[in-house]
Design an enzyme around this catalytic site. Structure first.
Site, PDB file in Angstrom:
ATOM      1  N   ILE A   4       0.807  -1.225   0.000  1.00 27.50           N
ATOM      2  CA  ILE A   4       0.000   0.000   0.000  1.00 27.50           C
ATOM      3  C   ILE A   4       0.839   1.273   0.000  1.00 27.50           C
ATOM      4  O   ILE A   4       0.312   2.351  -0.278  1.00 27.50           O
ATOM      5  CB  ILE A   4      -0.998   0.036   1.179  1.00 27.50           C
ATOM      6  N   GLY A   7       7.989   3.685   0.880  1.00 25.61           N
ATOM      7  CA  GLY A   7       8.712   4.829   1.425  1.00 25.61           C
ATOM      8  C   GLY A   7      10.202   4.684   1.223  1.00 25.61           C
ATOM      9  O   GLY A   7      10.677   3.673   0.686  1.00 25.61           O
ATOM     10  N   ALA A   8      10.942   5.667   1.657  1.00 26.28           N
ATOM     11  CA  ALA A   8      12.397   5.637   1.519  1.00 26.28           C
ATOM     12  C   ALA A   8      13.019   4.590   2.427  1.00 26.28           C
ATOM     13  O   ALA A   8      14.012   3.957   2.068  1.00 26.28           O
ATOM     14  CB  ALA A   8      12.978   7.012   1.834  1.00 26.28           C
ATOM     15  N   GLU A   9      12.442   4.381   3.598  1.00 24.19           N
ATOM     16  CA  GLU A   9      13.015   3.465   4.581  1.00 24.19           C
ATOM     17  C   GLU A   9      12.343   2.102   4.622  1.00 24.19           C
ATOM     18  O   GLU A   9      12.954   1.140   5.069  1.00 24.19           O
ATOM     19  CB  GLU A   9      12.941   4.085   5.986  1.00 24.19           C
ATOM     20  N   ASP A 109      10.111  12.567  12.706  1.00 21.74           N
ATOM     21  CA  ASP A 109       9.576  12.837  11.362  1.00 21.74           C
ATOM     22  C   ASP A 109       8.133  13.308  11.504  1.00 21.74           C
ATOM     23  O   ASP A 109       7.223  12.784  10.885  1.00 21.74           O
ATOM     24  CB  ASP A 109       9.655  11.576  10.497  1.00 21.74           C
TER      25      ASP A 109
END
Length: 188
Positions: A4, A7-9, A109
């Site tokens: 879904i 992300g970057a991480e 974040d």
């Protein structure tokens, strides 16, 4: 499992009534360092979520983690990110963040994309960069990130800070640090 979000991480999957977050390998890092960092961050994120959940903060219920495959399983929350449904929720968010900071947890974040608006209220998500700290500077940086990333979203930071000051321990020192961060930022 249905993917879904990418992300970057991490990659986020939906699996029935659960959300599964799997940290990504970073090929630019040395393999042993990458494994160590992903294990440590997975464990830390899960433990922070547990602490917040046990202290009745609105976060997804952490179900289990497996540091060998860098995976966290948590309760699925139905809602829209706050950026999509901003309805003068600044005070509610301020109360939650103040409670989190009172537990010496820094999100790391804190953006409107990491706050869901549900029928039961706001829920904070994505603790991948979170950590424990009693430093005023760290808590102020959380506030600064929120302020900077929400400027164009119609978010009223003054309402947020007014409520935050009422709820947070050592709020005056944190706000003074926020002012210093703002001043440093002006000269970049």
């Amino acid at each position: 499992m249905k993917k879904i979000y990418e992300g970057a991480e991490a990659t986020i999957y939906e699996n029935n009534s659960e959300i599964v977050k799997i940290r990504k390998e970073k090929r630019y890092r040395h393999k042993k360092l990458d494994i160590k960092l992903r294990k440590t961050r997975t464990r830390l994120e899960f433990r922070i979520m547990q602490k917040l959940y046990k202290n009745k903060l609105p976060v997804p219920k952490p179900l289990e983690y497996n540091e060998e495959i860098f995976e966290i399983r948590m309760e699925k929350i139905r809602g829209k990110d706050l950026k999509q449904s901003l309805e003068k929720k600044e005070k509610e968010l301020a109360q939650i963040i103040a409670k989190m900071h009172n537990l010496n947890i820094v999100h790391g974040d804190l953006t409107l994309k990491n706050v869901l608006s549900t029928s039961k209220g706001l829920v904070i998500i994505d603790f991948g960069l979170s950590y424990q700290s009693s430093r005023y500077e760290d808590k102020a940086m959380d506030l600064f990130i929120l302020e900077e990333t929400s400027k164009l979203e119609g978010f009223n930071m003054e309402n947020f800070l007014e409520e935050y000051v009422k709820q947070a321990k050592n709020a005056k020192q944190i706000i003074l640090r926020l002012e210093k961060i703002r001043e440093r930022r002006r000269y970049l």
